[in-house]
Design a protein around this motif. Sequence first.
Motif, PDB file in Angstrom:
ATOM      1  N   ARG A  27       0.815  -1.225   0.000  1.00 59.71           N
ATOM      2  CA  ARG A  27       0.000   0.000   0.000  1.00 59.71           C
ATOM      3  C   ARG A  27       0.841   1.264   0.000  1.00 59.71           C
ATOM      4  O   ARG A  27       0.321   2.354  -0.251  1.00 59.71           O
ATOM      5  CB  ARG A  27      -0.926   0.009   1.218  1.00 59.71           C
ATOM      6  CG  ARG A  27      -2.013  -1.067   1.187  1.00 59.71           C
ATOM      7  CD  ARG A  27      -2.989  -0.903   2.341  1.00 59.71           C
ATOM      8  NE  ARG A  27      -2.358  -1.095   3.634  1.00 59.71           N
ATOM      9  CZ  ARG A  27      -2.056  -0.130   4.495  1.00 59.71           C
ATOM     10  NH1 ARG A  27      -2.325   1.129   4.193  1.00 59.71           N
ATOM     11  NH2 ARG A  27      -1.500  -0.397   5.652  1.00 59.71           N
ATOM     12  N   THR A  28       2.131   1.162   0.325  1.00 66.12           N
ATOM     13  CA  THR A  28       2.977   2.345   0.447  1.00 66.12           C
ATOM     14  C   THR A  28       4.113   2.297  -0.558  1.00 66.12           C
ATOM     15  O   THR A  28       4.879   1.328  -0.603  1.00 66.12           O
ATOM     16  CB  THR A  28       3.562   2.460   1.869  1.00 66.12           C
ATOM     17  OG1 THR A  28       2.488   2.523   2.814  1.00 66.12           O
ATOM     18  CG2 THR A  28       4.422   3.703   2.003  1.00 66.12           C
ATOM     19  N   SER A  45       1.181   6.663   0.756  1.00 69.56           N
ATOM     20  CA  SER A  45       0.377   5.479   1.069  1.00 69.56           C
ATOM     21  C   SER A  45      -0.986   5.564   0.411  1.00 69.56           C
ATOM     22  O   SER A  45      -1.554   6.659   0.242  1.00 69.56           O
ATOM     23  CB  SER A  45       0.207   5.327   2.586  1.00 69.56           C
ATOM     24  OG  SER A  45       1.443   5.032   3.196  1.00 69.56           O
ATOM     25  N   ASN A  92       4.322  -2.054   3.505  1.00 70.85           N
ATOM     26  CA  ASN A  92       2.989  -2.382   4.029  1.00 70.85           C
ATOM     27  C   ASN A  92       2.322  -3.429   3.142  1.00 70.85           C
ATOM     28  O   ASN A  92       1.222  -3.237   2.622  1.00 70.85           O
ATOM     29  CB  ASN A  92       2.111  -1.133   4.131  1.00 70.85           C
ATOM     30  CG  ASN A  92       2.604  -0.175   5.198  1.00 70.85           C
ATOM     31  OD1 ASN A  92       3.182  -0.601   6.199  1.00 70.85           O
ATOM     32  ND2 ASN A  92       2.392   1.112   4.989  1.00 70.85           N
TER      33      ASN A  92
END
Length: 359
Positions: A285-286, A304, A342
Amino acid sequence: MDSPLRKIIHIDMDAFYASVEQRDDPGLRGRPIAVGGGGPRGVVATCSYEARKFGVRSAMPGARARRLCPDLIFVKPRFEVYRAVSGQVRAIFSHFTDIIQPLSLDEAYLDVTVNKPGIASATEVAQEIRRMIREETGLTASAGVSYNKLIAKLASDQNKPDGICVVRPGEGGAFIAAMPVRRIHGVGPVTARRMQELGIETGADLRARDLPFLQAHFGSAAEFYYRAARGEDSRPVHERQERKSVSVEDTFFDDLVEAEALVAELDRIAVNLWTRIEKAQAWGRTVVLKIKFADFRIITRSRSFSAPVRSPDLLAQAGRELLLAQLPLRMGARLLGLGVHNLESEEEDGQDGQLALSL
């Protein structure tokens, strides 16, 4: 050697994604195919050996691959199928040992020093694994058999496809000596060029340099190169730990300052990163940008998202925006890196990814 000798096997499936596609579609057999995207931003995840004869390679932009091989056939990846076949292969590994370190869907290290069937010869274990893979999946695998991970991995590439290479204790130094340094796992393109400037072309050249010389030119990496040139590697085979991130970075021969050159290099890094992400099915996600300046100062910037990044265009765009926000740079950049953090676990989103003693 300051560590006990082990029996290590490195198994590498041959052109894994492409071989699965050719197995499942007889019309593709014997033809140059690439698994991945053939569009302007598409990337070759892997390609058949027929395509490799034209110079097509993994991580190559699809447009360039088409120029090299006009008859190249692009096939959309089927990761659910690759994961299923990879599961079959890992089940075969587990017949012989529980000490398995997967590197991706298509390759793994196995420590068979003490193995479940009690087979004394690691070479025999490797041959049996290859036979079972062929019978159960219809695919071929190459194997490197040696007393440490470094040489086992190099050996598995020696007689591809569908080959085996055995390097016994006492043979590692000679095996490395004849090898171009650029092939040694851990020597990247920039380091290989630097070594070439110093007259280091082969493993033998590298072994001829003493440790103080290597430390003066390669800093903290010197000891690894010194030991590698002698066929030494004390790293154990570890069961795979949970992946925290996936990243790609590149050190430049000359520091980069101009925006156009920086963006071009970052786009190239994003292409290579996307190939790794797809191979490992490591969706994050990041997005993280790393810049190392000429004075060795390092900065990182990140963005993010609410969901994992599953588009190469979104990945490249996020990286560009992070870079452009830092321009103009106060001094040249000697390194750029891009990564995703992440990561979602397989359990969370249901995805995984491609892939001496008596030896």
